[in-house]
Design a protein around this motif. Structure first.
Motif, short mmCIF file in Angstrom:
data_model
loop_
_atom_site.label_atom_id
_atom_site.label_comp_id
_atom_site.label_asym_id
_atom_site.label_seq_id
_atom_site.Cartn_x
_atom_site.Cartn_y
_atom_site.Cartn_z
N ASP A 3 0.87 -1.17 0.00
CA ASP A 3 0.00 0.00 0.00
C ASP A 3 0.91 1.23 0.00
OD1 ASP A 3 -1.86 1.97 0.32
OD2 ASP A 3 -2.40 1.41 2.37
N ASP A 4 0.87 2.01 -1.08
CA ASP A 4 1.76 3.15 -1.23
C ASP A 4 1.13 4.48 -0.88
OD1 ASP A 4 3.83 1.51 -2.12
OD2 ASP A 4 3.29 1.74 -4.23
N HIS A 6 0.87 6.19 1.68
CA HIS A 6 1.68 7.05 2.55
C HIS A 6 2.85 7.71 1.82
CE1 HIS A 6 3.85 3.27 2.48
NE2 HIS A 6 4.92 3.91 2.93
N LEU A 7 3.03 7.40 0.54
CA LEU A 7 4.10 7.99 -0.27
C LEU A 7 3.61 8.98 -1.32
CD1 LEU A 7 6.09 4.69 -0.94
CD2 LEU A 7 6.63 6.46 0.75
N ILE A 8 2.29 8.98 -1.57
CA ILE A 8 1.72 9.73 -2.68
C ILE A 8 1.69 11.23 -2.40
CG2 ILE A 8 -0.32 10.01 -4.18
CD1 ILE A 8 1.12 7.28 -4.44
N GLU A 9 2.14 12.02 -3.39
CA GLU A 9 2.06 13.47 -3.32
C GLU A 9 0.89 13.93 -4.17
OE1 GLU A 9 5.92 14.79 -4.60
OE2 GLU A 9 6.92 13.86 -2.89
N THR A 10 0.20 14.98 -3.72
CA THR A 10 -1.00 15.48 -4.39
C THR A 10 -0.70 16.81 -5.07
OG1 THR A 10 -2.32 14.46 -2.64
CG2 THR A 10 -3.43 16.06 -4.06
N PRO A 33 2.64 13.79 1.85
CA PRO A 33 1.83 12.94 2.72
C PRO A 33 1.72 13.48 4.16
CG PRO A 33 3.30 11.58 1.41
CD PRO A 33 3.69 13.01 1.17
N THR A 34 2.70 14.27 4.58
CA THR A 34 2.67 14.86 5.93
C THR A 34 1.75 16.06 6.03
OG1 THR A 34 4.51 16.33 5.38
CG2 THR A 34 5.06 14.17 6.37
N GLY A 35 1.29 16.59 4.87
CA GLY A 35 0.48 17.79 4.83
C GLY A 35 1.27 19.02 4.44
#
Length: 193
Positions: A3-4, A6-10, A33-35
């Protein structure tokens, strides 16, 4: 598969930095992912192909050409960028013929490689070609290429000494070695008549 999420950037915002005739440069603002937010600058590339052309005697068709960004001549497998709407095999056949004069009776797709994923969208499809017949070259304006047959062992020796530095060519050589060892299969297909 992991499950990736936690690595995805938006993506938040995107701006063009340069619009060239071939490449574009882009700057995106992303949410991590940290905001937190960060910027990502990268080159937008149309995609490319590379061909590992195998002569009937087992030698490989290689090219030497001057690469302006490096200010040096490199030894490489034939390669080139895809035209808009062009499929990879058509591009591979076109580039092989234009740059070397060779046409292939059979083709096999090996893989897709991303040689600079940190700063470029470029994806290079790696193709193998055999059953080669020599015809006329049709180099693009401004292209100056020497074509020479070489044994895989010669290329491996250059690679071992650090003298073969083109990433796509090194990947092609790895694929060739693994295929010849029976470890990585290739599905050969004849050229449609």
């Amino acid at each position: 598969m992991a499950d990736d999420t936690h690595l995805i950037e938006t993506p938040l915002q995107s701006e063009p930095l340069l619009r060239g005739s071939f490449l574009h440069a882009q700057r995106d603002t992303v949410r991590l992912p940290t905001g937190d937010t960060a910027t990502r600058e990268y080159v937008v590339h149309p995609g490319a192909v590379m061909v590992v052309p195998i002569l009937d005697d087992g030698r490989l068709v290689m090219e030497r050409q001057y690469r302006w960004p490096l200010q040096q001549v490199l030894l490489e497998f034939p390669a080139g960028k895809m035209d808009p709407g062009e499929d990879a095999l058509t591009c591979a056949a076109r580039e092989l013929a234009e740059e070397t004069g060779y046409r292939a009776a059979e083709w096999a797709r090996a893989c897709v490689m991303h040689n600079a994923a940190a700063y470029s969208t470029e994806a290079i499809e790696v193709w193998f070609a055999r059953g080669l017949s020599l015809g006329e070259r049709d180099l693009d304006h401004g292209e100056h290429i020497d074509v020479l047959p070489m044994a895989a062992e010669e290329l491996e020796a250059l690679a071992a000494r650090g003298e073969l530095t083109d990433a796509k060519t090194l990947i092609g050589l790895l694929w060739l070695s693994r295929w010849r060892a029976g470890a990585w299969p290739l599905q050969w297909q004849p050229v449609a008549a």
